[in-house]
Write a protein that holds these residues in place. Sequence first.
Motif, PDB file in Angstrom:
ATOM      1  N   ALA A 187       2.591  -2.282  -5.407  1.00 14.32           N
ATOM      2  CA  ALA A 187       1.124  -2.516  -5.915  1.00 14.32           C
ATOM      3  C   ALA A 187       0.818  -1.160  -6.798  1.00 14.32           C
ATOM      4  O   ALA A 187       0.042  -1.389  -7.614  1.00 14.32           O
ATOM      5  N   CYS A 190       1.884  -1.614 -10.193  1.00 10.68           N
ATOM      6  CA  CYS A 190       0.978  -2.486 -10.870  1.00 10.68           C
ATOM      7  C   CYS A 190      -0.209  -1.875 -11.301  1.00 10.68           C
ATOM      8  O   CYS A 190      -0.613  -2.239 -12.353  1.00 10.68           O
ATOM      9  N   ALA A 197       0.762  -9.044 -10.482  1.00 12.00           N
ATOM     10  CA  ALA A 197       2.015  -9.378  -9.585  1.00 12.00           C
ATOM     11  C   ALA A 197       1.627 -11.094  -9.559  1.00 12.00           C
ATOM     12  O   ALA A 197       0.406 -11.444  -9.248  1.00 12.00           O
ATOM     13  N   THR A 199       3.153 -13.794  -7.048  1.00 13.39           N
ATOM     14  CA  THR A 199       3.969 -13.757  -6.137  1.00 13.39           C
ATOM     15  C   THR A 199       4.028 -15.135  -5.539  1.00 13.39           C
ATOM     16  O   THR A 199       3.096 -16.263  -5.570  1.00 13.39           O
ATOM     17  N   SER A 215       0.944 -10.884   2.027  1.00 14.26           N
ATOM     18  CA  SER A 215       0.531 -11.586   0.666  1.00 14.26           C
ATOM     19  C   SER A 215       0.349 -10.415   0.058  1.00 14.26           C
ATOM     20  O   SER A 215      -0.511  -9.475   0.147  1.00 14.26           O
ATOM     21  N   MET A 216       0.892 -10.516  -0.993  1.00 15.49           N
ATOM     22  CA  MET A 216       0.512  -9.255  -2.138  1.00 15.49           C
ATOM     23  C   MET A 216      -0.720  -9.244  -2.477  1.00 15.49           C
ATOM     24  O   MET A 216      -1.557  -8.085  -2.587  1.00 15.49           O
ATOM     25  N   ALA A 217      -1.659 -10.281  -2.429  1.00 18.66           N
ATOM     26  CA  ALA A 217      -3.086 -10.415  -2.703  1.00 18.66           C
ATOM     27  C   ALA A 217      -3.860  -9.359  -1.734  1.00 18.66           C
ATOM     28  O   ALA A 217      -4.937  -9.000  -1.760  1.00 18.66           O
ATOM     29  N   MET A 222      -5.043  -5.252  -4.691  1.00 24.14           N
ATOM     30  CA  MET A 222      -4.366  -6.318  -5.505  1.00 24.14           C
ATOM     31  C   MET A 222      -5.058  -7.581  -5.608  1.00 24.14           C
ATOM     32  O   MET A 222      -4.368  -8.301  -6.516  1.00 24.14           O
ATOM     33  N   ARG A 225      -5.539  -8.412  -9.128  1.00 27.94           N
ATOM     34  CA  ARG A 225      -4.450  -8.689 -10.054  1.00 27.94           C
ATOM     35  C   ARG A 225      -3.094  -9.276  -9.472  1.00 27.94           C
ATOM     36  O   ARG A 225      -2.039  -8.890  -9.992  1.00 27.94           O
ATOM     37  N   THR A 226      -3.445 -10.369  -8.705  1.00 29.85           N
ATOM     38  CA  THR A 226      -2.325 -11.092  -8.113  1.00 29.85           C
ATOM     39  C   THR A 226      -2.492 -12.390  -8.363  1.00 29.85           C
ATOM     40  O   THR A 226      -3.692 -12.852  -8.187  1.00 29.85           O
ATOM     41  N   THR A 228      -1.266 -15.849  -6.565  1.00 30.00           N
ATOM     42  CA  THR A 228      -0.348 -16.231  -5.601  1.00 30.00           C
ATOM     43  C   THR A 228       0.002 -17.763  -5.618  1.00 30.00           C
ATOM     44  O   THR A 228      -1.131 -18.479  -5.619  1.00 30.00           O
ATOM     45  N   ALA A 248      -6.022 -17.239  -8.118  1.00 35.17           N
ATOM     46  CA  ALA A 248      -6.181 -15.876  -8.840  1.00 35.17           C
ATOM     47  C   ALA A 248      -7.544 -15.825  -9.099  1.00 35.17           C
ATOM     48  O   ALA A 248      -8.449 -16.756  -8.989  1.00 35.17           O
TER      49      ALA A 248
END
Length: 387
Positions: A187, A190, A197, A199, A215-217, A222, A225-226, A228, A248
């Motif tokens: 992250a 990024c 990202a 994912t 979860s990256m989000a 993030m 900018r993720t 999912t 998103a």
Amino acid sequence: MEGFSSSERAKSFTESVIREMTRVCIAHQGINLAQGFPDFPAPVEIKEEAVRAIREDFNQYSITWGTPPLRRAIAGKFARYNGLQVDPEREITVCCGSTEGMISSLMAIVNPGEEVIVFEPFYENYGPDAVLCGATPRFITLREPDWRFDEKELASLFNNKTKAIIINTPNNPTGKVFSRQELMFIAQLCQKWGVIAVTDEIYEHILYDGAEHVSMASIPGMASRTITINSISKTYSLTGWRVGWAIAAPAITASIRKVHDFLTVGAPHPLQEAAARALHMEQSYYIRLTSEYKQRRDFFFSSLVDAGFKAFKPDGAYYIMTDVSHWGYSDDVAFALKLVKEAGVATVPGSAFYSHPDLGRGKVRFCFPKKQETLEAAADRLLKFRP
Ligand code: GLN
């Protein structure tokens, strides 16, 4: 057509080895532990909902980015399980499976000449997805036995051309579950380089031994900018229905929706009705899913070890990577073909998961989303095959 030459794009990647192994398996009447899909039935209440939707004539196009009930159900589940609030009106695009979610997302954000970072071993589609966007995939290797990556090596791949990084957790084919710390490291890169990202979290409910899905989000900074990506395929055993989605921020979603619309118009309408029902399954469903997969993993992992394979125990997803180089096999494709012909068990050759095929030469991947009797039959055959 005489003199036909396929496009440079189509020439630049090969056919899917996973899907090819399914065809080879059918030809040899083998047990298909190659392409990852369940051989047990999907939950009856979800199937009934699809039947109802067809009876009630949900036969025409839905709104291109997904029916309102399904988008609301996706947002509700994302809030409950992943802890993230999203607006179903502006932040969700329903697609034809997560496969379309991934390619529509990349096409919506990546320009020709830009770069996309991909962890390898990878799920086969990601490289061609990047190539179809005119982008250059850059690979970072996850190294066995614990499938960690080198932080410096990853940092060195980020540059001004980097547009996106694809993360698949829990991971296909390794079974790695990315830790919060690893995601925080990614992250921070990024954010430093202005990278998105993307994912793929399709195996988020298939976890073992207390592994936690992050979860990256949900990593600070993030959410905006993720992208999912998820679907009903693995969590509800419905891989052939082709209903997935991308979540998103509104500006990114607006772009994904345009690409999605012109690529496919929309996912099957009656199956979206049923997908909304799936996302309302009770907590007990997920607990049972996880415990049944743990039994399958434990049984099949020890079967592989008994049959002499060097196997890497997965923390998530439903694959087991194995190494067969100690048997003197240095050509994974030849080994996989021998296995399907002589033992009647189909696998995926390891080289299919690497940009440098050599890294996968001694490996084959098994999948185990199968009935106990199927796994027992496969275990039996492998034990007899033992070189
Ligand atoms: N995800 C599954 C696999 O890796 C199936 C992929 C597919 O063929 N769409 O085997």
